[in-house]
Scaffold this motif. Structure first.
Motif, PDB file in Angstrom:
ATOM      1  N   ASN A  31     -18.550  -1.420 -18.677  1.00 31.63           N
ATOM      2  CA  ASN A  31     -19.279  -0.754 -17.595  1.00 31.63           C
ATOM      3  C   ASN A  31     -18.519   0.461 -17.060  1.00 31.63           C
ATOM      4  O   ASN A  31     -18.443   0.679 -15.856  1.00 31.63           O
ATOM      5  CB  ASN A  31     -19.538  -1.751 -16.457  1.00 31.63           C
ATOM      6  N   GLN A  32     -17.920   1.200 -17.968  1.00 31.93           N
ATOM      7  CA  GLN A  32     -17.152   2.395 -17.609  1.00 31.93           C
ATOM      8  C   GLN A  32     -15.965   2.087 -16.698  1.00 31.93           C
ATOM      9  O   GLN A  32     -15.465   2.964 -16.000  1.00 31.93           O
ATOM     10  CB  GLN A  32     -18.049   3.467 -16.987  1.00 31.93           C
ATOM     11  N   THR A  34     -24.740  15.446 -23.712  1.00 32.43           N
ATOM     12  CA  THR A  34     -24.627  13.987 -23.793  1.00 32.43           C
ATOM     13  C   THR A  34     -24.644  13.518 -25.247  1.00 32.43           C
ATOM     14  O   THR A  34     -23.638  13.604 -25.943  1.00 32.43           O
ATOM     15  CB  THR A  34     -25.742  13.324 -22.980  1.00 32.43           C
ATOM     16  N   ASP A  90     -33.148  14.140 -19.844  1.00 38.58           N
ATOM     17  CA  ASP A  90     -32.615  13.706 -18.560  1.00 38.58           C
ATOM     18  C   ASP A  90     -31.860  14.886 -17.955  1.00 38.58           C
ATOM     19  O   ASP A  90     -30.728  15.164 -18.330  1.00 38.58           O
ATOM     20  CB  ASP A  90     -31.673  12.510 -18.750  1.00 38.58           C
ATOM     21  N   SER A 127     -14.721  11.327 -20.825  1.00 37.54           N
ATOM     22  CA  SER A 127     -15.609  10.879 -21.887  1.00 37.54           C
ATOM     23  C   SER A 127     -14.816  10.472 -23.127  1.00 37.54           C
ATOM     24  O   SER A 127     -15.131   9.472 -23.784  1.00 37.54           O
ATOM     25  CB  SER A 127     -16.624  11.965 -22.243  1.00 37.54           C
ATOM     26  N   TYR A 167     -23.855   6.931 -24.536  1.00 31.48           N
ATOM     27  CA  TYR A 167     -23.731   5.752 -23.676  1.00 31.48           C
ATOM     28  C   TYR A 167     -24.462   6.029 -22.374  1.00 31.48           C
ATOM     29  O   TYR A 167     -24.756   7.172 -22.022  1.00 31.48           O
ATOM     30  CB  TYR A 167     -22.262   5.417 -23.420  1.00 31.48           C
ATOM     31  N   ALA A 168     -24.779   4.951 -21.660  1.00 26.72           N
ATOM     32  CA  ALA A 168     -25.516   5.081 -20.402  1.00 26.72           C
ATOM     33  C   ALA A 168     -24.657   5.771 -19.340  1.00 26.72           C
ATOM     34  O   ALA A 168     -23.431   5.677 -19.353  1.00 26.72           O
ATOM     35  CB  ALA A 168     -25.948   3.698 -19.919  1.00 26.72           C
ATOM     36  N   ASN A 169     -25.318   6.455 -18.426  1.00 21.76           N
ATOM     37  CA  ASN A 169     -24.635   7.172 -17.349  1.00 21.76           C
ATOM     38  C   ASN A 169     -23.528   8.078 -17.902  1.00 21.76           C
ATOM     39  O   ASN A 169     -22.345   7.925 -17.571  1.00 21.76           O
ATOM     40  CB  ASN A 169     -24.053   6.193 -16.330  1.00 21.76           C
ATOM     41  N   VAL A 223     -20.818  10.859 -18.926  1.00 26.56           N
ATOM     42  CA  VAL A 223     -19.855  11.678 -18.187  1.00 26.56           C
ATOM     43  C   VAL A 223     -19.625  12.961 -18.963  1.00 26.56           C
ATOM     44  O   VAL A 223     -19.433  12.931 -20.179  1.00 26.56           O
ATOM     45  CB  VAL A 223     -18.529  10.914 -18.000  1.00 26.56           C
ATOM     46  N   ASP A 281     -25.945   3.172 -28.731  1.00 21.86           N
ATOM     47  CA  ASP A 281     -24.673   3.090 -28.020  1.00 21.86           C
ATOM     48  C   ASP A 281     -23.526   3.130 -29.028  1.00 21.86           C
ATOM     49  O   ASP A 281     -23.549   2.429 -30.041  1.00 21.86           O
ATOM     50  CB  ASP A 281     -24.620   1.794 -27.215  1.00 21.86           C
TER      51      ASP A 281
END
Length: 389
Positions: free
Chosen positions: A130-131, A323, A349, A120, A110-112, A114, A358
């Motif tokens: 959006n978390q 990630t 990244d 997580s 997923y984006a950004n 944790v 996702d």
């Protein structure tokens, strides 16, 4: 006393017996959840499984350059195809794939991202847009829509602790460590009439659902046919054997959940990871064969995942929190494909893989294609993953 507080006291029984008075049996009946004939079984790998050493890019030299101490050699990996291969401990995962019964979904995350285990896991279990922090799990929200009032065995969690993924407004799931010992004992009480006290009647109603859940589990275990498969002796195998017995005993739960720990491999990774993956392989393959012999594999979808993968570069002894990682989908008439591109080790990244798929898209596929339910109803806006079923 409200419903949530009461369930925190009575909704989870990890062993032993629940002692309740007879009057609690006098109110209502509980029907099993019957929506189609599909169920989904989740196997959560706690600790952050190293995806790169599970489904391995063995033809990418950057893999060996990044992992001089823990990379699996080209001679060790098995069932190589299109640059990817399985860890040697997963020989039966390779067999299931060759049988057309296992799909690999690459680079799931997923984006950004944790890197905290707890947070997580929480994100995976609640599926926020959006978390944002949510108090209810994605499966709990699904069961709230599907169940009339509350149905205590709509979801079954085989574990010693509750799972946030199954938490909803209503008590539609039960956590139990040992189904054989999840029984009720009755004490004599002749108070079989409604009291006129709404709070007391509410407590009776909820407690009755717990009793009914225990009765349903015991009834399914009695009806279940004996396994023709010899399960290996490890904790996950035992949990999956219980799930198989409940499925074969027509419990009709839509969701089953269990977990396996030991994947936080910062140190001594080669030995630890080999052992954990062998336990996973043996347990899941026994379960798979049990379902096949019972002619139920097409009705059961098995989902194997972890809260995150590991960093691309090793730390000299193992790997640190990363990630994206692969997911495995077994049974349920999946298409037996490898979905997604191979891990891109040249475009990272800050040393981590960039997710391509996702996890909520996978959830949407499970909900819509296996459980006949619109993911949008529970706030999952991602489109279903194509090519999975």
């Amino acid at each position: 006393m409200n419903r949530r507080n009461f369930l925190s006291l009575t909704g989870t029984f990890t062993a032993g017996s629940l002692i309740l008075p007879d009057f609690l049996h006098a109110f209502g009946t509980q029907n099993n959840l019957l929506i189609g004939d599909q169920c989904v079984v989740f196997v959560q790998l706690n600790g952050g499984n190293d995806g790169l050493n599970t489904y391995i890019p063995f033809q990418d030299e950057l893999y060996y350059k990044s992992r001089p101490t823990i990379a699996l050699s080209k001679e060790e990996v098995i069932a190589g195809n299109n640059g990817m291969a399985f860890h040697p401990s997963l020989k039966d995962f390779a067999t299931m794939q060759q049988n057309g019964d296992l799909s690999v979904i690459q680079n799931v995350g997923y984006a950004n991202p944790v890197r905290s285990h707890f947070r997580s896991q929480e994100i995976w279990q609640t599926a926020p847009t959006n978390q944002e922090y949510l108090n209810q799990g994605w499966l709990g929200r699904y069961l709230d829509f599907q169940c009339n009032d509350h149905e205590p065995t709509a979801g079954i969690n085989i574990d010693s602790i509750d799972n946030l993924a199954l938490k909803g407004e209503e008590p539609n799931s039960i956590t139990v460590k040992d189904p054989d010992r999840f029984t009720t004992k009755q004490t004599t009480d002749n108070s079989e009439q409604l009291s006129g006290n709404p709070q007391l009647d509410f407590v009776r109603k909820i407690a009755n659902s717990v009793v009914e859940g225990s009765d349903a589990i015991q009834d399914a275990l009695k009806k279940s046919t004996a396994s023709e498969v010899n399960y290996t002796k490890n904790g996950l195998s035992k949990n999956l054997e219980w799930i198989a017995r409940l499925i074969k005993g027509n419990l009709h739960s839509k969701v089953y959940y269990t977990s396996m720990g030991g994947f936080d491999t910062h140190d001594n990774q080669l030995a630890i990871h080999q052992n954990r993956l062998k336990e996973l392989n043996d347990a899941v393959f026994s379960f798979y064969n049990d379902l096949k012999k019972a002619q139920l594999l097409s009705n059961v979808t098995i989902v194997v995942f972890s809260e995150f993968g590991r960093r691309v570069a090793d730390n000299g002894r193992g790997t640190d929190h990363g990630t994206a990682a692969p997911m495995f989908i077994i049974g349920g008439n999946n298409q037996g494909k490898v979905i997604g591109n191979n891990p891109n080790l040249s475009d990272l990244d800050k040393g981590d893989l960039i997710h391509q798929i996702d996890f909520r898209s996978v959830y949407a596929s499970l909900l819509e294609q296996k459980l006949n339910f619109s993911a949008n109803k529970i706030g999952i806006k991602n489109s279903p993953l194509k090519g999975l079923f």
